[in-house]
Design an enzyme around this catalytic site. Sequence first.
Site, short mmCIF file in Angstrom:
data_model
loop_
_atom_site.label_atom_id
_atom_site.label_comp_id
_atom_site.label_asym_id
_atom_site.label_seq_id
_atom_site.Cartn_x
_atom_site.Cartn_y
_atom_site.Cartn_z
N ILE A 105 0.84 -1.21 0.00
CA ILE A 105 0.00 0.00 0.00
C ILE A 105 0.88 1.26 0.00
CG2 ILE A 105 -1.92 -1.11 1.19
CD1 ILE A 105 -0.81 0.15 3.81
N HIS A 123 -4.54 -4.82 -2.04
CA HIS A 123 -4.88 -4.46 -0.65
C HIS A 123 -5.09 -2.97 -0.50
CE1 HIS A 123 -3.00 -8.49 0.79
NE2 HIS A 123 -4.15 -8.64 0.16
#
Length: 254
Positions: A105, A123
Site C-alpha cells: 500500500i 490491498h
Amino acid sequence: MRMSQDLAYAARLLLDAERIVVFTGAGISTESGIPDFRGTDGIWTKLSPEDFQLDRYMRDPKARIRAWQTRFPKMFGNAQPNAAHEAVVDLWKAGKLLGCVTQNIDGLHQAAGLPQELMAELHGNSDGIACLQCGKQYEPDAIEARWIDGDLDPHCDDCGGILKSTIVFFGEVLPRAELLRAEQWAHEADAVISIGSSLSVYPAAYIPLEIASRGEVFIIINNSPTDLDSLASLRLDGMAGTVFPQLVGAITAG
Ligand code: APR
C-alpha cells in the site's frame, strides 16, 4: 557461486517469457525502510493484526485510535523506491511486463515510474480516506490535520460515520476492479515472479497460484522460505534489491 547458477537457470526459464506478471509483497519495500509483516522485526511482531480486522475496527474506538496512529503522521516517512522497484520498470520498458500485482500500500511501484494501469493494488493503498457509512471521500492531509489537532478517531462531517483509510483490512472485500485486473493477467501470463512475499495471504496468493497451476514459469525471490516454494520452478534466496535487478538484466540484455 550457487546463486549465480540459480540466477542463470531462472534467466533461462524466463528468456522466452513476454507476458510476465510481477507479484510483490512487503519484502520488496524493506530495503526502502518500510518493515514487512512476518519477517524478523515485522509489523506483526509489534502490532496486533486483530486491530486491522474490519469488524473490530468498526466496533472498538481504541482499535481505530491505534490504527490511525500507524497512519499518521506520514505512514511511510520519506521512503523511496529501491533497485527492485526500478527493475520492475525496466522489465516494463523491455516490453516483457504484463502487469504488477502488489499487496503493498506504499505506492513505491508508481513512485518508481510504473503507470497506474499496469498496477493491481489488491490491498488498496494509503492514498484515500472515506466514510464507511455514506462513502464520502476525504483528503488524507485534511484528516491528518484534524488528527494532529487531537481528533484521534475522526468521523464523517456529513453523517457522523466512521472514517477509514482505503487500505484493505482483514475481513474486508478486496477492491473489485483491482482483483478483476489481476485475475485477467493471471489468465494471460506466461510467467510469474513473486518478490518479497511469504505467499501466505489469500485471495492475493491465488494470483501466482493460478499462473503456476497452468504450468507457467513461477520464480520466487525471497530471503526466507515461502508457503508456495514447493510449487515454484525455482526460489532465488536473497535480497530483492540485489537479485531481481540481476535477473531483469539477464533476461533483457540484448
Ligand atoms: N528481500 C527479499 N525478501 C525479503 C526482504 C528483502 N529485502 N525483506 C523481507 N523479505 C521477505 C520476508 O522474509 C518475508 O518472507 O519478504 C516476505 C514478506 O512477507 P510478509 O511480511 O508476510 O508480507 P506479505 O507477503 O506482503 O504479506 C501479505 O499480509 O498482513 C497482510 O495485508 C498484509 O499485504 C500484507 C499481506
